[in-house]
Design an enzyme around this catalytic site. Structure first.
Site, PDB file in Angstrom:
ATOM      1  N   TYR A 172      62.938  51.260  55.643  1.00 32.93           N
ATOM      2  CA  TYR A 172      62.492  52.566  56.142  1.00 32.93           C
ATOM      3  C   TYR A 172      61.028  52.417  56.539  1.00 32.93           C
ATOM      4  O   TYR A 172      60.185  52.085  55.691  1.00 32.93           O
ATOM      5  CB  TYR A 172      62.648  53.559  54.994  1.00 32.93           C
ATOM      6  CG  TYR A 172      62.100  54.939  55.189  1.00 32.93           C
ATOM      7  CD1 TYR A 172      62.916  55.963  55.647  1.00 32.93           C
ATOM      8  CD2 TYR A 172      60.790  55.244  54.864  1.00 32.93           C
ATOM      9  CE1 TYR A 172      62.429  57.255  55.782  1.00 32.93           C
ATOM     10  CE2 TYR A 172      60.289  56.536  54.994  1.00 32.93           C
ATOM     11  CZ  TYR A 172      61.115  57.540  55.449  1.00 32.93           C
ATOM     12  OH  TYR A 172      60.639  58.809  55.580  1.00 32.93           O
TER      13      TYR A 172
ATOM     14  N   ARG B 134      55.614  45.153  13.965  1.00 31.81           N
ATOM     15  CA  ARG B 134      55.663  43.762  13.490  1.00 31.81           C
ATOM     16  C   ARG B 134      54.308  43.260  13.013  1.00 31.81           C
ATOM     17  O   ARG B 134      54.203  42.609  11.983  1.00 31.81           O
ATOM     18  CB  ARG B 134      56.136  42.890  14.664  1.00 31.81           C
ATOM     19  CG  ARG B 134      57.249  41.960  14.341  1.00 31.81           C
ATOM     20  CD  ARG B 134      57.683  41.117  15.526  1.00 31.81           C
ATOM     21  NE  ARG B 134      56.674  40.827  16.512  1.00 31.81           N
ATOM     22  CZ  ARG B 134      56.716  41.232  17.789  1.00 31.81           C
ATOM     23  NH1 ARG B 134      57.713  41.970  18.200  1.00 31.81           N
ATOM     24  NH2 ARG B 134      55.768  40.917  18.638  1.00 31.81           N
TER      25      ARG B 134
ATOM     26  N   HIS C 260      47.287  54.409  12.133  1.00 33.30           N
ATOM     27  CA  HIS C 260      47.532  55.844  12.356  1.00 33.30           C
ATOM     28  C   HIS C 260      47.125  56.274  13.764  1.00 33.30           C
ATOM     29  O   HIS C 260      47.788  57.096  14.385  1.00 33.30           O
ATOM     30  CB  HIS C 260      46.833  56.674  11.275  1.00 33.30           C
ATOM     31  CG  HIS C 260      47.483  56.481   9.947  1.00 33.30           C
ATOM     32  ND1 HIS C 260      48.756  56.917   9.680  1.00 33.30           N
ATOM     33  CD2 HIS C 260      47.075  55.833   8.827  1.00 33.30           C
ATOM     34  CE1 HIS C 260      49.110  56.574   8.462  1.00 33.30           C
ATOM     35  NE2 HIS C 260      48.100  55.909   7.915  1.00 33.30           N
TER      36      HIS C 260
ATOM     37  N   GLU D 292      55.752  56.542  48.380  1.00 25.91           N
ATOM     38  CA  GLU D 292      56.589  57.762  48.501  1.00 25.91           C
ATOM     39  C   GLU D 292      55.725  59.019  48.433  1.00 25.91           C
ATOM     40  O   GLU D 292      56.189  60.078  47.998  1.00 25.91           O
ATOM     41  CB  GLU D 292      57.633  57.812  47.379  1.00 25.91           C
ATOM     42  CG  GLU D 292      58.624  56.697  47.420  1.00 25.91           C
ATOM     43  CD  GLU D 292      59.771  56.975  48.351  1.00 25.91           C
ATOM     44  OE1 GLU D 292      60.376  58.053  48.266  1.00 25.91           O
ATOM     45  OE2 GLU D 292      60.061  56.109  49.181  1.00 25.91           O
TER      46      GLU D 292
END
Ligand code: FAD
Length: 405
Positions: free
Chosen positions: A137, A290, A300, A383
């Site tokens: 396009y 991990r 936190h 877009e």
């Protein structure tokens, strides 16, 4: 009725596409990014499996829609399935997703504006039994991106067709495409009313690719510059035929083809951006679980950031589902398409950036989140940029009340 639960069919589509993203896309993702190319043998393989990127489920014409009764329209699912699948593809790898064989961004304009003969001729070439093929396009030019009315590529009427002259930039899959939907003007003074859409086939004399762009993100996705020099296009390749451009109240058939495409494709792009954000979030959450000691300020602080990320991801997803749902019901969705595109692009950037910060220097070198961060920026631009989406939204919200935006 409002429901946020996926139907069994929607869940199945999500699961199957996620499996593909995890087991087929992710293993080649970083390699493709380094090569700046999706490997050809991988594309051959997925083409044989019949996997393509569908942007065309939105593609019914208004006339088609009018013919449907409400009950039938309500039953349509293609748009919702499209965004559910696209989030998973974006999660897998958005550059690879954009390179999946198929008509790509060229599909919606042919689907909703092409004559029956054009639909057959241009859309029937995508077959799993042959080598992979692409459509493209081409709207953007050096002097016309956000402002499409600045289109400089000309189409001059001659016997049996048109002669096209001009240049297009940043065209996804523009070099590899078998055909490209190209927008040109028959008279620059007419503005939008002069716009026409043509399907120009690869190999047409005067049509060439001058360059592939080197990009910060989406490196494996081909972005081409196209040149048209005295390129003759036959009348039968004028999208929708001559009658599509006459008898229109505002005469802006070509412009409407361009804009209608965006209403169709922006939710797909928003869903991919959501997939990028989710991939980054999941990867980083896993890393923190991990590697971080599970106490103290650092931990936190990370959890607080994760909870904000999850809200943004869910917000982007719901806006996208709304835009797709409206399209499935045959309702105008330009405002919702702009909203989900603007928000999806924005939060993909915010989430990947926050993840980078949490990962620290570890996240900077040849790393999945570093790649996602680079890819995300483009979702804020193509877009239609974020600023342009805000203009579209404001027009839909305020112009009905006489406020000129
Ligand atoms: C990877 C990639 C793939 C692409 N693929 C395609 C494709 O397949 N086909 C295609 O046709 N195009 C494609 N594009 C082009 C893309 O759609 C354009 O880059 C985009 O629409 C912006 O246009 P532009 O580049 O001309 O920027 P400009 O319009 O020059 O914008 C520059 C800046 O000015 C701002 N701006 C412009 N106008 C206004 C305004 N009125 N109000 C406020 N701010 C404004 C913009 O938001 C932006 O920040 C692609 C681009 C990229 C990066």
């Amino acid at each position: 009725m409002i429901t946020y639960e996926l139907t069994p069919h929607q869940s199945q589509v999500k699961e199957v596409v996620h499996w593909f993203a995890e087991n087929e896309m992710r293993p080649v993702s970083m390699i493709a990014d380094q090569l700046k190319k999706v490997p050809d043998d991988w594309l051959d393989k997925v083409n044989l499996l019949g996997i393509s990127l569908s942007m065309s489920s939105f593609g019914e014409s208004n006339d088609d829609k009018k013919k449907k009764d409400f009950k039938k329209a309500k039953e349509r699912q293609g748009n919702r399935l499209g965004v559910i699948a696209s989030e998973e593809l974006g999660w897998g790898d958005c550059a690879i997703a954009l390179t999946l064989p198929g008509p790509g961004l060229g599909g919606p304009p042919v689907q909703h504006s092409g004559t029956p003969e054009q639909k057959e001729r241009f859309l029937s070439i995508f077959s799993r039994d042959e080598k992979p093929k692409w459509g493209a396009y081409a709207l953007t030019e050096p002097e016309a991106g956000s402002d499409v009315s600045g289109l400089q590529t000309t189409a001059v009427k001659v016997d049996g067709g048109y002669v096209i002259n001009g240049q297009k930039i940043f065209i996804t899959n523009g070099k590899r495409a078998s055909w490209v939907v190209v927008f040109a003007t028959v008279d620059r003074n007419l503005g939008r009313a002069g716009h026409r859409a043509f399907v120009i086939e690869k190999g047409t004399p005067g049509f060439s690719c001058s360059r592939l762009a080197e990009k910060m993100g989406l490196r494996a996705s081909e972005t081409a510059e196209l040149v048209f020099e005295d390129c003759f296009v036959p009348d039968e390749n004028l999208l929708g035929g001559e009658e599509a451009y006459v008898n229109k109240a505002n005469g802006s058939g070509g412009f409407r083809v361009a804009m209608k495409t965006f209403d169709n494709t922006r939710p797909i792009i928003a869903a991919m951006a959501t997939g990028i954000a989710r991939a980054s979030y999941e990867y980083t959450l896993d890393f923190v679980k991990r590697e971080y000691p599970q106490h103290g300020n650092h931990y936190h602080q990370a959890l607080r950031l994760f909870s904000e990320m999850q809200q943004k991801i869910q917000g982007a997803r719901l806006l996208t589902w709304e835009a797709a749902w409206k399209a499935d019901l045959g309702k105008a969705n330009a405002k919702e398409a702009a909203m989900c595109k603007a928000y999806g692009g924005k939060i993909a950037l915010e989430v990947t950036s926050a993840c980078q910060e949490i990962l620290g220097p570890y996240g900077l070198e040849g790393h999945l989140v570093e790649k996602l961060y680079r890819d995300a920026k483009i979702y804020d631009i193509f877009e239609g940029t974020n600023q342009i989406q805000q203009l579209i939204i404001a027009r839909h919200l305020y112009e009905p009340y006489g406020l000129r935006v």
